[in-house]
Design an enzyme around this catalytic site. Structure first.
Site, PDB file in Angstrom:
ATOM      1  N   PRO A 196       0.828  -1.204   0.000  1.00  0.00           N
ATOM      2  CG  PRO A 196       0.006  -1.054   2.168  1.00  0.00           C
ATOM      3  CD  PRO A 196       0.680  -1.996   1.228  1.00  0.00           C
ATOM      4  N   GLY A 197       0.303   2.337  -0.506  1.00  0.00           N
ATOM      5  CA  GLY A 197       1.040   3.595  -0.553  1.00  0.00           C
ATOM      6  C   GLY A 197       1.317   4.025  -1.979  1.00  0.00           C
ATOM      7  CB  ILE A 198       2.621   7.247  -3.287  1.00  0.00           C
ATOM      8  CG1 ILE A 198       1.429   8.028  -2.701  1.00  0.00           C
ATOM      9  CG2 ILE A 198       3.045   7.833  -4.629  1.00  0.00           C
ATOM     10  CD1 ILE A 198       1.763   9.459  -2.324  1.00  0.00           C
ATOM     11  NE  ARG A 199       2.184   0.188  -7.382  1.00  0.00           N
ATOM     12  CZ  ARG A 199       1.140  -0.119  -6.608  1.00  0.00           C
ATOM     13  NH1 ARG A 199       0.979   0.499  -5.444  1.00  0.00           N
ATOM     14  NH2 ARG A 199       0.274  -1.036  -6.987  1.00  0.00           N
ATOM     15  N   GLY A 200       6.778   4.024  -5.696  1.00  0.00           N
ATOM     16  CA  GLY A 200       8.065   4.696  -5.721  1.00  0.00           C
ATOM     17  C   GLY A 200       8.570   4.899  -7.137  1.00  0.00           C
ATOM     18  CG  ASP A 226      19.618  -3.592   9.278  1.00  0.00           C
ATOM     19  OD1 ASP A 226      20.310  -3.223   8.312  1.00  0.00           O
ATOM     20  OD2 ASP A 226      19.943  -4.517  10.044  1.00  0.00           O
TER      21      ASP A 226
END
Length: 576
Positions: free
Chosen positions: A317-321, A372
C-alpha cells in the site's frame, strides 16, 4: 576414497575460515568496553564498520581455498551432499554451530551463485534442534534476592566492573533502588525469586546496557540498567528499564548492531527472545551483529510462514516509488523491494548508485531512524502465491530482475525491510490531533537525527517515512541520500523581481531548505504544524550548523528510551 579425503579437507578449510572470522569478530567486539571507557566515539563507529566487513572478506578467502582444493564445477551433486554431512559432523559440540552453518551456506551460495538452494547441499534447515537453557549458565549471572535491594545492586557492580570510576556511586545506587521500589509493589518485591543478567555488557554508541530479568511467580519483567560515560571520564547510571516497550525500542530494527561479547550466541538470542516475545528470532541475531545468520533465520521463518498461510503477494500500500517496486504478503511483517529497470526523468541516478546508498546506510550509525535492510540474491517465490496483477506490474517495472520457472518466480536481487505504515497514509487516516502532532514532531526529529549522523536524507517527502506501532517515525527510502558535505545549502534570493528564480544559477548539489515546507508534507494544516515544531529545518543556517558539527567529527547520542525514565544527576550534570 579420494573424494572422502577431499570432502574432509574442504569441510575443514571452510570451518577454519569461519573460526578465524569469529575470532576476528570477537576481538573487535571485546574491544568495545575499552573504547566506551576511553570515550573513543569515532573509533566505535570505525569498529562497527570493520565488523560488518569481516564476513565478506572471510567468505572470499574461504571460497578461494575451496577453488584451490578442488575443481568445483566438475564435482557432481553427490560430492556436495557428502560435503554437507562431513561438515555437520565437524560441528559436533561447536559453540557457534548455527553461525558456522550459515557461513557454509554462504560458501556454497557463492560457488553456485545461489542457484542450488537445496537442503541436501546446504543448511536450509538447521542440522540440529537447539534447546534453549542447555548452556544458560554460560551466559547469565544470577543474583541473590534474599538480601536487600541495595545489597543486590552492590553485588551486581562487583561483577560488572569498568575501568573508569562512577561519577557518584552513592547517588546511582540510591536512584536504582528507588526506581525498583517504585516499579514493584511491596508484595512483588517480596516474591522475587531470581534476578538474572546476561554476562556480556551490551555496548552501542555512547551507551552500555546490562540486560536481564526479574523473575516472580506470576510474571517476569525486563531488568535493564543503562550506563553512560560522562564528559569527565566517569560512569553514571542513566536509567533502570523494566518496561518491555522500552526494551523493544532499544532492540529496534532501525538501530546499529550491539557489541556484546559471547561465545554462545544461540543461548543469548534465546534468552532475549524470552524477554522480547514480539521480536522475531532473526531480529535478535541481527541486533547482536550476526546479520548474515539473521538472514538465514529469516529465510527459515519465511518458509514456515508460507507453509501455514494462504494469502497472496501483492503491491504494498502507498504511493508507488520512482526507483523501487515494493510488494508484500499481507500476513507477513516485511516488505520486498526491487530496483526498477528504469527511473523517472526526475531521478538522475543509476542502479549502482542506489546499491551504494543502501550500503552506506548499512555501514552508518542508523541512530534509530533508518530501517535496516537485508540484501538477497535469487530469492524464490511460489508463483501460485503471487497476485497476477503484481506479476504484471513486476514485468513492467523490473523485468531484468525476474526469472520464471514452471512454478517459481526467482528475483535476482532484492532488499527486505521491516513493514511499517507509510507516514502519508497514517496522516490521512489519523483523526486524533495529538497523534498527528506527535507524528509530525517525530518526522522533524527523524530528519534532524539522520542529519546529525552525517547523512542528508535527500528525498524527504513524507511517503518515504514509516511510523512504527510505538509511534516512532523511521526513514526507509535511500536512493537520494548522501553525506552532509556533499550538499550546498543555499538561501533563496530576496527580490521583487518575479523572474529572479528563473535567473538563479542552480548546481546539482544545491539545496534550498526554504522550499522544504512545500513538499515534505502536503496539506497546509500539516505544513503549519511541522513549521511550528521544526521551523529551523526550513533555514539554510540550521543545515550549515549541522555540516560544521559533522565536519568536526562530533558524534551525537540519542537516548532510545523515554526521557522521563532517566535519572536526575543533579544540577551540575544535565544529560543530553
Amino acid at each position: 576414497m579420494l573424494d572422502v579425503t577431499l570432502s574432509k579437507k574442504v569441510a575443514y578449510q571452510i570451518l577454519s575460515h569461519f573460526d578465524k572470522s569469529y575470532r576476528w569478530f570477537t576481538r573487535i567486539t571485546r574491544g568495545a568496553q575499552s573504547r566506551f571507557e576511553q570515550g573513543q566515539w569515532k573509533e566505535i563507529q570505525l569498529a562497527s564498520k570493520e565488523r560488518i566487513t569481516i564476513y565478506e572478506q572471510s567468505l572470499s578467502d574461504a571460497v578461494a581455498d575451496v577453488y584451490h582444493l578442488t575443481e568445483v564445477h566438475k564435482k557432481n551433486d553427490e560430492f556436495w551432499q557428502d560435503l554437507k554431512k562431513v561438515f555437520a559432523r565437524q560441528l559436533e559440540g561447536h559453540p557457534q554451530f548455527e553461525l558456522a552453518e550459515t557461513f557454509y551456506n554462504s560458501v556454497i551460495g557463492r560457488l553456485f551463485k545461489h542457484r542450488k538452494i537445496d537442503n541436501s547441499m546446504m543448511f536450509v534447515l538447521p542440522s540440529r534442534c537447539f534447546l534453549p537453557g542447555q548452556d544458560r549458565d554460560k551466559v547469565i549471572h544470577s543474583f541473590d534476592t534474599t538480601t536487600t535491594v541495595r545489597e543486590m545492586y552492590v553485588s551486581i557492580f562487583k561483577i560488572y566492573r569498568y575501568g573508569i570510576p562512577f561519577e557518584d556511586y552513592e547517588r546511582d545506587m540510591q536512584n536504582l533502588e528507588e526506581a525498583l521500589r517504585k516499579r514493584l509493589t511491596t508484595q512483588q518485591l517480596a516474591s522475587v525469586h531470581t534476578v538474572e543478567l546476561l554476562k556480556p555488557t551490551f555496548f552501542r554508541g555512547k551507551s552500555a546496557y546490562l540486560i536481564g530479568r526479574i523473575c516472580m511467580p506470576e510474571e517476569t519483567l525486563p531488568f535493564v540498567i543503562s550506563l553512560q560515560r560522562s564528559d569527565e571520564h566517569t560512569l553514571f547510571v542513566d536509567a533502570l528499564l523494566t518496561d518491555r516497550s522500552d526494551l523493544s525500542v532499544i532492540f529496534g530494527f532501525a538501530r546499529s548492531y550491539f557489541m556484546a561479547d559471547t561465545q554462545n550466541p544461540a543461548e543469548v538470542a534465546a534468552f532475549l527472545q524470552e524477554l522480547l516475545h514480539n521480536k522475531k528470532h532473526f531480529e535478535l541475531y541481527m541486533a547482536l551483529g550476526h546479520y548474515k545468520h539473521g538472514k538465514t533465520v529469516f529465510y527459515r521463518n519465511f518458509l514456515d510462514h508460507m507453509d501455514t498461510t494462504d494469502d497472496h503477494f501483492e503491491a504494498a500500500p502507498g504511493i508507488r516509488g520512482l526507483v523501487m517496486m515494493v510488494f508484500h504478503l499481507p500476513s507477513y511483517g516485511v516488505v520486498f523491494k526491487i530496483i526498477k529497470d528504469e527511473f523517472a526523468e526526475s531521478k538522475k541516478i543509476t542502479r549502482e548508485h542506489v546499491k551504494d546508498c543502501y550500503r552506506l546506510v548499512k555501514m552508518s550509525d542508523r541512530v534509530g531512524r533508518m530501517a535496516d535492510t537485508h540484501e538477497y540474491v535469487n530469492f524464490r517465490f511460489p508463483l501460485s502465491r503471487i497476485d497476477p496483477l503484481l506479476i504484471e506490474e513486476l514485468k513492467e517495472t523490473c523485468a531484468s530482475s525476474l526469472e520464471f520457472t514452471d512454478d517459481e518466480l526467482v528475483i535476482k536481487h532484492l532488499y527486505i525491510e521491516r513493514k511499517m505504515t507509510p507516514l502519508n497514509l497514517y496522516l490521512q487516516q489519523e483523526e486524533d490531533e495529538d497523534k498527528v502532532r506527535s507524528a509530525l514532531n517525530e518526522l522533524g526529529l527523524c530528519i534532524k537525527q539522520i542529519a546529525m549522523a552525517n547523512i542528508f536524507p535527500g528525498d524527504m517527502l513524507h511517503k518515504n517515512f514509516g511510523i512504527t506501532r510505538h509511534g516512532r517515525v523511521i526513514f526507509y527510502d535511500y536512493d537520494e541520500i548522501c553525506l552532509m558535505n556533499e550538499r550546498h545549502f543555499r538561501a533563496l534570493p530576496k527580490s521583487d523581481d518575479p523572474y529572479a528564480m528563473d535567473m538563479l544559477s542552480v548546481g546539482p548539489s544545491d539545496v534550498f531548505p526554504e522550499q522544504f515546507e512545500h513538499f515534505i508534507v502536503g496539506k497546509r494544516k500539516l505544513k503549519d504544524i511541522l513549521k511550528s515544531l521544526h521551523g529551523d529545518l526550513m533555514t539554510p543556517e540550521y543545515w550549515h550548523e549541522v555540516q560544521v558539527k559533522c565536519a568536526r567529527g562530533d558524534i551525537q547520542h540519542f537516548t532510545p528510551y523515554n526521557a522521563n525514565v532517566r535519572f536526575n544527576r543533579g544540577a551540575d550534570s544535565n544529560p543530553k
